[in-house]
Scaffold this motif. Structure first.
Motif, PDB file in Angstrom:
ATOM      1  N   GLU A 197      73.700  56.045  50.943  1.00  0.00           N
ATOM      2  CA  GLU A 197      72.509  55.367  50.438  1.00  0.00           C
ATOM      3  C   GLU A 197      71.286  56.206  50.749  1.00  0.00           C
ATOM      4  O   GLU A 197      71.174  56.784  51.836  1.00  0.00           O
ATOM      5  CB  GLU A 197      72.374  53.982  51.071  1.00  0.00           C
ATOM      6  CG  GLU A 197      73.483  53.022  50.683  1.00  0.00           C
ATOM      7  CD  GLU A 197      73.335  51.648  51.332  1.00  0.00           C
ATOM      8  OE1 GLU A 197      72.337  51.465  52.071  1.00  0.00           O
ATOM      9  OE2 GLU A 197      74.189  50.772  51.097  1.00  0.00           O
ATOM     10  N   CYS A 209      65.816  52.677  45.469  1.00  0.00           N
ATOM     11  CA  CYS A 209      66.905  52.701  46.452  1.00  0.00           C
ATOM     12  C   CYS A 209      68.235  52.806  45.698  1.00  0.00           C
ATOM     13  O   CYS A 209      68.513  51.983  44.813  1.00  0.00           O
ATOM     14  CB  CYS A 209      66.884  51.434  47.302  1.00  0.00           C
ATOM     15  SG  CYS A 209      65.428  51.309  48.365  1.00  0.00           S
ATOM     16  N   SER A 211      72.626  54.034  45.775  1.00  0.00           N
ATOM     17  CA  SER A 211      73.863  54.481  46.415  1.00  0.00           C
ATOM     18  C   SER A 211      74.367  55.644  45.575  1.00  0.00           C
ATOM     19  O   SER A 211      74.508  55.520  44.358  1.00  0.00           O
ATOM     20  CB  SER A 211      74.883  53.352  46.460  1.00  0.00           C
ATOM     21  OG  SER A 211      76.133  53.845  46.896  1.00  0.00           O
ATOM     22  N   LYS A 238      68.635  45.863  48.845  1.00  0.00           N
ATOM     23  CA  LYS A 238      67.735  46.180  49.941  1.00  0.00           C
ATOM     24  C   LYS A 238      66.679  45.097  50.126  1.00  0.00           C
ATOM     25  O   LYS A 238      66.313  44.743  51.249  1.00  0.00           O
ATOM     26  CB  LYS A 238      67.055  47.536  49.698  1.00  0.00           C
ATOM     27  CG  LYS A 238      67.999  48.724  49.900  1.00  0.00           C
ATOM     28  CD  LYS A 238      68.526  48.749  51.327  1.00  0.00           C
ATOM     29  CE  LYS A 238      69.477  49.900  51.562  1.00  0.00           C
ATOM     30  NZ  LYS A 238      70.021  49.906  52.946  1.00  0.00           N
TER      31      LYS A 238
END
Length: 657
Positions: A197, A209, A211, A238
């Motif tokens: 991440e 954000c 992955s 998040k």
């Protein structure tokens, strides 16, 4: 140039299907085929090719002949394992005049192309339909492609990034770029990278954000030629993690400020903490509760079923308790216990108490009301026919009495539109009344399943939901067929002559006034009133008796009916006096009908074997010239009648002023 020997020598034993097509007089024929083609085309020598049945094949052959050039066409049916893929070449063959006379059709199986195309289609479908953003770059860091999710997430259009070096897009911050390049190198060297991440940046510089998962891409020789990067947007996750952190802080205030009673217990059942609502709900003080066992408190409050309250359940547990403080004080509470676990070990429980006394009292009142409604429904079902229709006109309920009277079965009615179930009433006033939310009462003629009519006294009640909208109509009715028949009989007897069945004086005045009212609304309305009197009826009664006189009047009535037209009305005033209302348009028509009646009534009568002769005098008044009221028309017709009597009887006289 075509030669049969050449075809046999070169093509007969080839593994690829080969067909020879001949053109003659603008028509194509199957000429020859090799062994490989025979499995597809059996017995086709000298067979005419039907253009309508082989449109594509025929068109390609014609095109090869017309252009004098070979034509290639690929037959590929994707994702059908049992269907082969072929690349077919149509080659024109020339005769001595250099004009194509034949077409050599050769098919080459291209299964590898089909597999390749299917793989490409699957990859394209995956790239465009996955919600994850995907970037594919070659070993020189140049972007080969991105999918739609990448464009949406990072705001870069595909045409902007293809051929661009990945670093030029500034997706990775300068601070992380070196570490990112190191990971890419490890990937190129064959090392497997675990998803991680991090934060990446859009074209406009906004942070996302994500992955990140990286995968190598190898060619058919197992050489690394590119790599893919999959970015999964985890911004929402998040945010959720941040919300969870906040919720832990909020949870502290939840215990204290919850409007339901909340207490904390240890494994022994000792109450460790409470909120203010707990004391208010149970009407206790803190000293009565804190550090006391919940069982002792339950006994103090008169709980008769507290044993069902178990704080040691491994999962959330709910039950109801009844506290009987005194004979006249009962409190109902709903309790939920929630286990408190630390390191997967239960260390205590939270108990949440909700005072449901008002709800229980409402339930008891509802049960009482439902029982009353059940009794009312039973009484109604036993005394009347009941049907319930929803707002859209669909029948939702009928009782047994309705079934009994209508002849329908319940399955014939329930679920059907009311007009499709024999209730075809176009009653404007009824529909307007119930649609406005008002109750309608009245009498209607109904029909059974077997088309027999019956009369009912009906009440229709609109039912409304909590928002005031009509959602159902309840129709209640009782059979009044016998009552209606009696009413009709009494009405007929009151308005008709019992001997002849003709309308009587009362009906005459009612209908005459209606005709006059209609005439007052229409300036061109015109009708005549004929007053008839049998000249020597008294002599018949005196000579032959009243029973013969009655039979004579019946025959007289029958002959009168045969003399008038449809729409004319005959009435008996009494004795030997009759009235006829003629719907006419002019005076000439009146005289013609009056003369016809007069002549017919002079003919002899055969009544019970007696040959009777009698005459009739007729007085005529005309609306509106001889009167505009029932009284004046009758008086003037009567005056005309007695003028005819004075002039010798057996005539018809039009009223004259």
């Amino acid at each position: 140039m075509y030669s049969e020997g050449v075809f046999q020598f070169y093509f007969m034993n080839m593994p690829q299907p080969v067909i020879l097509i001949q053109q003659e007089k603008h028509q194509l024929y199957y000429k020859e085929c090799n062994k490989a083609a025979q499995q597809f085309f059996d017995k086709m020598e000298d067979k005419i090719i039907i253009k309508e049945e082989n449109q594509l094949f025929y068109t390609l052959c014609e095109k090869a002949i017309a252009t004098k050039e070979p034509i290639q066409y690929q037959y590929i049916q994707l994702f059908q394992p049992d269907r082969h893929a072929y690349e077919v070449t149509f080659t024109p063959l020339f005769n001595q005049a250099t004009a194509p006379s034949h077409v050599l059709v050769m098919a080459q199986e291209i299964h590898y192309k089909k597999t390749q195309e299917e793989s490409t289609r699957l990859l394209d479908a995956f790239l465009e339909n996955t919600v994850d953003a995907i970037l594919i770059a070659d070993c020189d860091e140049k972007v080969l492609t991105v999918n739609g999710a990448f464009e949406k997430l990072f705001q870069w259009r595909k045409e902007e990034v293809i051929g661009k070096r990945r670093q030029e897009m500034n997706i990775v911050s300068k601070k992380e770029e070196q570490e990112n390049l190191k990971l890419i190198e490890e990937l190129k060297n064959g090392k497997t990278l675990s998803p991680y991440e991090t934060v990446r940046y859009t074209k406009s510089g906004e942070s996302v954000c994500v992955s990140v998962s990286c995968s190598p891409i190898y060619d058919y020789q197992n050489q690394l030629v590119a790599y893919s990067v999959i970015y999964r947007d985890i911004t929402a996750i998040k945010k959720l993690e941040l919300e969870l952190i906040k919720s832990k802080q909020w949870y502290k205030s939840l215990f204290t400020n919850h409007h339901h009673a909340v207490c904390m217990l240890n494994l022994d059942g000792t109450i460790l903490n409470i909120n203010s609502a707990f004391l208010e709900t149970l009407q206790l003080s803190a000293s009565d509760v804190l550090h006391k066992n919940y069982r002792d408190i339950a006994k103090r409050l008169g709980a008769c079923n507290y044993k069902r309250w178990n704080v040691y359940e491994e999962i959330s547990y709910s039950t109801e308790l009844t506290f009987r403080r005194s004979q006249h004080s009962i409190q109902h509470v709903y309790i939920t216990t929630i286990p408190v676990k630390v390191n997967n070990q239960t260390v205590g429980a939270y108990a949440i108490l909700h005072d449901i006394t008002p709800q229980k009292e409402a339930e008891e009142q509802l049960a009482y009301t439902l029982k009353e409604l059940e009794n009312i429904k039973y009484a109604l079902d036993e005394s009347a026919s009941v049907m319930i229709i929803n707002a859209s006109g669909t029948i939702t309920y009928v009782n047994d009495m309705y079934v009994q009277y209508s002849g329908y079965e319940k399955e014939d009615l329930v679920g059907k539109y009311y007009r499709d179930a024999g209730l075809n009433h176009d009653h404007h006033e009824l529909l307007e009344t119930i649609k406005s939310g008002k109750v309608w009462r009245g009498q209607l003629e109904m029909g059974t399943k077997h088309h027999q009519s019956y009369w009912v006294s009906k009440t229709i009640v609109p039912l409304k939901d909590i928002d005031g909208n009509i959602n159902h109509y309840v129709s209640i009715h009782n059979d009044i067929t016998e009552q209606k028949a009696l009413e009709n009989k009494l009405h007929f007897e009151a308005t008709h002559d019992s001997l002849t069945g003709l309308p009587n004086r009362a009906m005459l005045l009612k209908e005459l006034n209606k005709v006059i009212e209609k005439g007052q609304q229409k300036s061109d309305e015109f009708f005549a009133l004929l007053f008839l009197d049998c000249d020597n009826f008294k002599q018949i009664n005196d000579e032959y008796g009243h029973h013969i006189g009655d039979e004579f009047l019946k025959a007289y009535t029958k002959r009168l009916k045969s003399c008038v037209r449809k729409g004319d009305r005959i009435y008996r005033l009494g004795g030997d006096e009759f009235i006829i209302i003629l719907n006419v348009t002019n005076g000439r028509e009146i005289e013609q009908i009056a003369r016809r009646i007069h002549v017919s009534l002079q003919q002899s009568w055969n009544v019970r074997g007696y040959c009777l002769r009698t005459t009739t005098t007729i007085g005529v008044s005309i609306y509106p010239e001889d009167g505009e009221s029932a009284a004046s028309l009758l008086k003037n017709a009567d005056d005309a009648l007695y003028k005819g009597k004075r002039e010798g009887k057996n005539n018809y006289i039009l009223y004259q002023t």
